[in-house]
Motif scaffolding. Sequence first.
Motif, PDB file in Angstrom:
ATOM      1  N   HIS A 162       0.859  -1.171   0.000  1.00 34.45           N
ATOM      2  CA  HIS A 162       0.000   0.000   0.000  1.00 34.45           C
ATOM      3  C   HIS A 162       0.900   1.226   0.000  1.00 34.45           C
ATOM      4  CE1 HIS A 162      -3.799  -2.083   0.442  1.00 34.45           C
ATOM      5  NE2 HIS A 162      -3.243  -2.842   1.378  1.00 34.45           N
ATOM      6  N   GLY A 163       0.537   2.201  -0.809  1.00 30.55           N
ATOM      7  CA  GLY A 163       1.363   3.391  -0.928  1.00 30.55           C
ATOM      8  C   GLY A 163       1.675   3.677  -2.375  1.00 30.55           C
ATOM      9  N   GLY A 164       2.532   4.681  -2.585  1.00 35.73           N
ATOM     10  CA  GLY A 164       2.824   5.151  -3.918  1.00 35.73           C
ATOM     11  C   GLY A 164       3.629   4.167  -4.751  1.00 35.73           C
ATOM     12  N   VAL A 165       3.439   4.242  -6.067  1.00 39.93           N
ATOM     13  CA  VAL A 165       4.122   3.359  -7.009  1.00 39.93           C
ATOM     14  C   VAL A 165       4.764   4.222  -8.093  1.00 39.93           C
ATOM     15  CG1 VAL A 165       3.872   1.470  -8.666  1.00 39.93           C
ATOM     16  CG2 VAL A 165       2.461   1.502  -6.593  1.00 39.93           C
ATOM     17  N   LEU A 166       6.008   3.948  -8.382  1.00 36.70           N
ATOM     18  CA  LEU A 166       6.705   4.571  -9.502  1.00 36.70           C
ATOM     19  C   LEU A 166       6.776   3.553 -10.630  1.00 36.70           C
ATOM     20  CD1 LEU A 166       8.436   6.782 -10.859  1.00 36.70           C
ATOM     21  CD2 LEU A 166      10.440   5.777  -9.708  1.00 36.70           C
ATOM     22  N   VAL A 167       6.108   3.849 -11.732  1.00 33.15           N
ATOM     23  CA  VAL A 167       6.194   3.006 -12.926  1.00 33.15           C
ATOM     24  C   VAL A 167       7.203   3.654 -13.855  1.00 33.15           C
ATOM     25  CG1 VAL A 167       4.969   2.074 -14.923  1.00 33.15           C
ATOM     26  CG2 VAL A 167       3.822   2.185 -12.701  1.00 33.15           C
ATOM     27  N   VAL A 168       8.217   2.905 -14.232  1.00 36.65           N
ATOM     28  CA  VAL A 168       9.263   3.431 -15.107  1.00 36.65           C
ATOM     29  C   VAL A 168       9.044   2.873 -16.505  1.00 36.65           C
ATOM     30  CG1 VAL A 168      11.747   3.667 -15.491  1.00 36.65           C
ATOM     31  CG2 VAL A 168      10.845   3.542 -13.151  1.00 36.65           C
ATOM     32  N   GLY A 169       8.707   3.754 -17.444  1.00 32.22           N
ATOM     33  CA  GLY A 169       8.412   3.340 -18.809  1.00 32.22           C
ATOM     34  C   GLY A 169       6.975   3.645 -19.172  1.00 32.22           C
ATOM     35  N   ALA A 170       6.769   4.251 -20.359  1.00 27.53           N
ATOM     36  CA  ALA A 170       5.427   4.706 -20.721  1.00 27.53           C
ATOM     37  C   ALA A 170       4.997   4.254 -22.104  1.00 27.53           C
ATOM     38  CB  ALA A 170       5.363   6.235 -20.635  1.00 27.53           C
ATOM     39  N   SER A 171       5.458   3.080 -22.528  1.00 23.89           N
ATOM     40  CA  SER A 171       4.910   2.487 -23.741  1.00 23.89           C
ATOM     41  C   SER A 171       3.660   1.695 -23.363  1.00 23.89           C
ATOM     42  CB  SER A 171       5.965   1.630 -24.430  1.00 23.89           C
ATOM     43  OG  SER A 171       6.989   2.437 -24.957  1.00 23.89           O
ATOM     44  N   ALA A 172       3.243   0.759 -24.202  1.00 21.20           N
ATOM     45  CA  ALA A 172       1.976   0.071 -23.956  1.00 21.20           C
ATOM     46  C   ALA A 172       1.931  -0.596 -22.587  1.00 21.20           C
ATOM     47  CB  ALA A 172       1.732  -0.966 -25.059  1.00 21.20           C
ATOM     48  N   GLY A 193       9.794   8.069 -20.904  1.00 22.17           N
ATOM     49  CA  GLY A 193      10.867   8.194 -21.871  1.00 22.17           C
ATOM     50  C   GLY A 193      10.280   8.294 -23.266  1.00 22.17           C
ATOM     51  N   GLU A 194      11.022   7.820 -24.251  1.00 23.98           N
ATOM     52  CA  GLU A 194      10.507   7.836 -25.620  1.00 23.98           C
ATOM     53  C   GLU A 194       9.275   6.941 -25.711  1.00 23.98           C
ATOM     54  OE1 GLU A 194      11.907   6.868 -30.230  1.00 23.98           O
ATOM     55  OE2 GLU A 194      13.226   6.374 -28.552  1.00 23.98           O
ATOM     56  N   HIS A 195       8.262   7.405 -26.391  1.00 23.43           N
ATOM     57  CA  HIS A 195       7.023   6.645 -26.529  1.00 23.43           C
ATOM     58  C   HIS A 195       6.310   7.105 -27.785  1.00 23.43           C
ATOM     59  CE1 HIS A 195       5.889  10.371 -24.488  1.00 23.43           C
ATOM     60  NE2 HIS A 195       4.670  10.218 -24.990  1.00 23.43           N
ATOM     61  N   ILE A 196       5.325   6.328 -28.219  1.00 22.17           N
ATOM     62  CA  ILE A 196       4.545   6.681 -29.407  1.00 22.17           C
ATOM     63  C   ILE A 196       3.069   6.611 -29.045  1.00 22.17           C
ATOM     64  CG2 ILE A 196       4.011   6.158 -31.802  1.00 22.17           C
ATOM     65  CD1 ILE A 196       6.734   4.974 -32.115  1.00 22.17           C
ATOM     66  N   ARG A 197       2.446   7.751 -29.076  1.00 21.17           N
ATOM     67  CA  ARG A 197       1.027   7.855 -28.753  1.00 21.17           C
ATOM     68  C   ARG A 197       0.196   7.419 -29.954  1.00 21.17           C
ATOM     69  NH1 ARG A 197      -1.967  13.644 -27.641  1.00 21.17           N
ATOM     70  NH2 ARG A 197      -4.018  12.823 -26.985  1.00 21.17           N
ATOM     71  N   ALA A 198      -0.933   6.790 -29.691  1.00 23.21           N
ATOM     72  CA  ALA A 198      -1.850   6.397 -30.764  1.00 23.21           C
ATOM     73  C   ALA A 198      -3.248   6.269 -30.185  1.00 23.21           C
ATOM     74  CB  ALA A 198      -1.426   5.078 -31.403  1.00 23.21           C
ATOM     75  N   GLN A 237       1.209   3.219 -27.669  1.00 17.76           N
ATOM     76  CA  GLN A 237       0.468   3.315 -26.408  1.00 17.76           C
ATOM     77  C   GLN A 237      -0.980   2.880 -26.655  1.00 17.76           C
ATOM     78  OE1 GLN A 237       0.891   7.393 -25.138  1.00 17.76           O
ATOM     79  NE2 GLN A 237       2.517   6.916 -23.708  1.00 17.76           N
ATOM     80  N   LEU A 238      -1.186   1.581 -26.677  1.00 17.81           N
ATOM     81  CA  LEU A 238      -2.516   1.033 -26.916  1.00 17.81           C
ATOM     82  C   LEU A 238      -2.882   0.070 -25.800  1.00 17.81           C
ATOM     83  CD1 LEU A 238      -2.436   0.218 -30.745  1.00 17.81           C
ATOM     84  CD2 LEU A 238      -3.655   2.096 -29.623  1.00 17.81           C
ATOM     85  N   ALA A 239      -4.173  -0.168 -25.657  1.00 21.52           N
ATOM     86  CA  ALA A 239      -4.669  -1.185 -24.736  1.00 21.52           C
ATOM     87  C   ALA A 239      -5.885  -1.829 -25.379  1.00 21.52           C
ATOM     88  CB  ALA A 239      -5.042  -0.570 -23.385  1.00 21.52           C
ATOM     89  N   GLY A 240      -6.075  -3.105 -25.131  1.00 23.23           N
ATOM     90  CA  GLY A 240      -7.256  -3.795 -25.615  1.00 23.23           C
ATOM     91  C   GLY A 240      -8.298  -3.845 -24.518  1.00 23.23           C
ATOM     92  N   THR A 241      -9.258  -2.953 -24.539  1.00 24.53           N
ATOM     93  CA  THR A 241     -10.266  -2.870 -23.484  1.00 24.53           C
ATOM     94  C   THR A 241     -11.659  -3.073 -24.071  1.00 24.53           C
ATOM     95  OG1 THR A 241     -10.504  -0.472 -23.733  1.00 24.53           O
ATOM     96  CG2 THR A 241      -8.827  -1.253 -22.189  1.00 24.53           C
ATOM     97  N   THR A 242     -12.582  -3.453 -23.213  1.00 26.70           N
ATOM     98  CA  THR A 242     -13.937  -3.719 -23.681  1.00 26.70           C
ATOM     99  C   THR A 242     -14.638  -2.445 -24.150  1.00 26.70           C
ATOM    100  OG1 THR A 242     -14.723  -3.551 -21.391  1.00 26.70           O
ATOM    101  CG2 THR A 242     -14.212  -5.757 -22.238  1.00 26.70           C
TER     102      THR A 242
END
Length: 416
Positions: A162-172, A193-198, A237-242
Amino acid sequence: MRVTTVVLGAGHAGLSMSHCLTARSIDHVILERGEVAHSWKTERWDSLRLLTPNWLSRLPGYSYDGGDPDGYRTMPETIDFLERYAAAISAPVRTHTRVSSVRKIDAGYQVATDQGEWQCRTVVLATGACNLPCIPAAAETLPSGIRALTAMEYRNPSQLEHGGVLVVGASATGTQIAEEIQRSGRPVTIAVGEHIRAPRVYRGRDIKWWMDGAGVLDDRYDEIDDIGRARNVPSLQLAGTTDRRSVDLNRLTALGVRLVGRLAGITDGRAQFSGSLRNLCALSDLKMNRLLERIDAWATDRGLDGDVEPPHRFEPTRVEGSPPLGIDLRGGGIRTVVWATGYRPDYSWLDLPVLDRKGRIRHDGGVVEAPGMYLMGIPFLRRRKSSLIDGAAADARDLSEHLASCLDRRFAPCDS
């Protein structure tokens, strides 16, 4: 044991090659360290869905036949799809067979495993590009008391403190995990860092529908100015969501996720971030808009403008005025770090001088520099879609043709 071809790996790439070899009456065996679809079973988080719609899984001689072509498979559904494919093509898979060495011999190759040795004239490496996590050197300087895990180890938020989380990386991977953790009630900071938005959906259609139709996914490796660079481009940067929502940095910001720049290092318990966040986001937006311009031009050329929504552009990525350049990891605000910093292949068992200085196999569109050796299933192998399930069919057809011509030269070496 002797066989004409040994295929290493029983994922979608290895199975596709098996289908094509069978069609050419080339006897072969598939050696798999675990079971069919092993990585999908053991190295993915619980809520992950494919980033491509169900219809975009056209394997050789096999495709989706369910009632939700525009949906996105869960991991159990993906595993079932590949297991059914293996059964449908009667793939000659030897499961639970771990390879320890592949080396050159006069007649071709010798493949040593924990279940015995194989000798073959040709070998196909279809072990994938995501065998090991890429963990930055900064991980070694994390303060004690901070839990760290890789995206391969992450399963769901209940694993985390429980508490804060640092996620390193911002691709999918990073954006999906960051969203899930933030929604679990744990405050998330994401190092970008480097990423590609879509966008997930554009002009009323899935972005992959557009990329498939406009020929983006079929861009060839030998038509790209810098193929080395193209093979290292981050995933969209995609996700397969309903609900087919876009999961980009604006989505994360709206949920309360805090954006910081690329992790530059950790010194005396303080994480340091690059000041290039705004520039990286602007560059990502620029790349997305270039893709949309190509799609729009194709739609107009094909006369589709009257059948779909009109062209439009998305709000630029929002970045706060002065993103923090550091966080004190000893202050208790961050309890967990998730490394979503990419993957790399594992060729530690390959006893041949075919690796470059970065540990990548030297090849020309999947034809390895070692005669009679082939590579499958890595990003932009022969086409932009090569690492996708849908990309394996075309690559397998091309490379099985080359392999067959190699075998036809009975007394000549299998070089290109």
